[in-house]
Design an enzyme around this catalytic site. Sequence first.
Site: not given
Length: 449
Positions: A97, A241, A243, A245
């Site tokens: 993340s 970010d 990833d 999301d």
Amino acid sequence: MAALMVSISGIRGIVGKSLTPAVVQKYAMAFGETMKQSTVIVGGDSRTSGTFIKNIVKGCLQACGCNVIDVGIVPTPTLQMEILHHKAAGGVAITASHNPSEWNGLKFMGADGRFLSPQIAQAVYDLADRGSTDLKTWESIGSETSDPGANQRHIDAVLNLPYIDLPALRQRKFKVVADTVNGAGGLIIPQLLESMGCEVVVINGEANGHFAHTPEPLPENLVQLSAAVKSNGADIGFAVDPDVDRCAIIDNTGSPIGEEYTLAAAVKFILSKKLGPVVVNMSTSRASEDIARFYNCPFYRSKVGEINVVEEMARQEAVIGGEGNGGVILPELHLGRDAPLAIALTLQALLESNDTMETLAASLPRYRMVKSKINIEDKDPDKIIQQMIDRFSDKPTNLLDGLKIDGKDNWVHLRKSNTEPIIRIISEAPSEEKAQSLVKEYTDIIQSL
């Protein structure tokens, strides 16, 4: 050395230290066994460690008899949507993340495209700890195929939402600066913006895993993006970010509007089109609650964590929800935080406002939030929280997730960490000064216990 973090969001650690090949194998085998020789989607962000971790994960899944579909470097929400597209039994996103480059991890998902529920996640972790695996023999091992079309399907799904007026957006030709921090967003955010007719300036757009700055999209990490918005005379800037999301917004003056207001802006836009319940977590700004109240819509809060928000959204049949870290969730697309979605909704809202992003942000209820943490060393966090509950029993409180104390125009939220000897403290108030004073007041009380 940082410990391996194991939570409802999956596992994550520092590669070569707390996250080793043996650790990856342990959890991948356990998840593979729960998949019962079904199809599993595998993908991840752009971290340099992603390749070797993905190979371990795919090998373990195949050894358990699962058929793997590798979708490559993709956002976590894209992988969630691919589970539904392929009617798979689950998926594994290889990502840490917003953590720095030296971190990586595994996020596990079920057939509904959501993160595993706390109960199912714990069952997987218990199985991993027991080390029992049902390895298949040569004639029963799983297969592997690849599907390079995931990112484009995600873009198409966002642009096909009934709220998005693609011809009008293409005519408007917004000038946008995008910072994808050299994460997975480099393979989807510029393409999404170009499809919407935007003039796009991309910074840190190589999906190579060498993050150009601290990857969490907080204002202090977006100095380069703010400068680029100003120097290019852009209408707006977006940061995601690794990833993809979470999404943060920079207005046309180069000022960050704050991650909390990515969700607030989306809530206001959707409720202006479709009334219904809204769900956010316990630490999300009161701004979204004020907006829901303005539209006379039911408003609910869940425990912190995407799966907790998603499960509550499903229970309440929410029309929109999310988390104040820049995570917007729209059930009409899928039940997961989604930065491409947040970008599209923001641009559509900006188009319809016929104004600047600075003005649009100023139209939202304004609060200031302060986040801190208290090192409690060898003290029992549950005992401390209970002492605080007893101490403030005469005030309006919510015990759903730690202790939240509500004031007339402010609140304080205390939660223990599941991975560190700390108590997190978050306050929100109309002014920075008041929010800071609340954090200090409650910190002093806890330290005196």
